[in-house]
Design an enzyme around this catalytic site. Structure first.
Site, PDB file in Angstrom:
ATOM      1  N   PRO A 136       0.789  -1.234   0.000  1.00  0.00           N
ATOM      2  CA  PRO A 136       0.000   0.000   0.000  1.00  0.00           C
ATOM      3  C   PRO A 136       0.820   1.283   0.000  1.00  0.00           C
ATOM      4  CG  PRO A 136       0.013  -0.958   2.180  1.00  0.00           C
ATOM      5  CD  PRO A 136       0.804  -1.884   1.315  1.00  0.00           C
ATOM      6  N   CYS A 137       1.473   1.554  -1.118  1.00  0.00           N
ATOM      7  CA  CYS A 137       2.305   2.747  -1.203  1.00  0.00           C
ATOM      8  C   CYS A 137       1.461   4.023  -1.119  1.00  0.00           C
ATOM      9  CB  CYS A 137       3.118   2.751  -2.488  1.00  0.00           C
ATOM     10  SG  CYS A 137       2.124   2.598  -3.951  1.00  0.00           S
TER      11      CYS A 137
END
Length: 195
Positions: A136-137
């Site tokens: 989950p950048c």
DNA sequence: TGCAAACCATAAC
DNA sequence: GTTATGGTTTGCA
């Protein structure tokens, strides 16, 4: 041989590149073109690959995961990422990041404090994250709670904000999560500056 | 606020 | 080996 598949999920295009039982890269974007472009950037250039219509079982599984993720659910990690070609440092940062739960965000700084290196180095890793949005950048923001940047074109910062708001679970207080590198600070999506 | 300098891993020369 | 470049942060006007 690496196989590339694409599918439209909701209002977003997603694509994956897989080889046997390994996942090389996953990505998403608002247009089919951008999406495919991003996948190809993450496939090692001289590897042969082919694009196909009908998903393999593994690809199917990833699409399912993406679908439930985009609906606001959490992710089950029952497949294997191929990230041995990434640097040791990048692996460490990405691994830490996978521990950030839905409904929370962290900052480049906090991530750097846990995984090592500096905030900008963390930014570098995000920019080249091969496994968006499964790693989950988009949950990494600036230390002052403004949104920060996001890869992939023009309206992408807007998309980042949209994803986060969709994930909001109404948490009120900061917390921390355990990672292989130590504790990582996380903050409720709510803390995000509106602007 | 706004700008300059420090920061740290990578990629390109 | 050296230089340039970011999804940043901090300090100081």
């Amino acid at each position: 041989m690496i196989h590339v598949y694409r599918r439209k999920i909701g209002d977003l295009w997603c694509a994956v590149a897989v080889e046997d039982e390994k996942v090389w890269t996953t990505t998403f974007a608002t247009s089919e073109k951008e999406c495919m472009q991003q996948v190809l950037e993450n496939v090692p250039y001289n590897n042969p690959f082919q694009s196909e219509e009908k998903p393999s079982p593994l690809a199917e599984k990833i699409f399912d995961t993406l679908q439930s993720f985009l609906a606001g659910g959490s992710i089950s990690w029952d497949f294997r990422f191929e990230w041995s070609h990434l640097s040791k440092y990048a692996q460490k940062v990405l691994e830490c990041l996978t521990n950030v739960p839905v409904g929370y965000v962290t900052s480049y700084k906090a991530l750097a404090e846990t995984a090592g290196g500096g905030p900008r180095a963390v930014g570098q890793v995000m920019a080249s994250n091969p496994f968006a949005p499964l790693v989950p950048c988009h949950r990494v923001i600036k230390a002052d709670f403004s949104i920060g940047g996001f890869g992939g074109g023009k309206g992408s910062v807007k998309l980042k904000r949209k994803l986060l708001q969709r994930e909001d679970k109404g948490f009120e207080k900061p917390s921390q999560v355990k990672t292989e590198c130590g504790m990582l600070k996380v903050f409720p999506v709510k803390f995000l500056r509106k602007d």
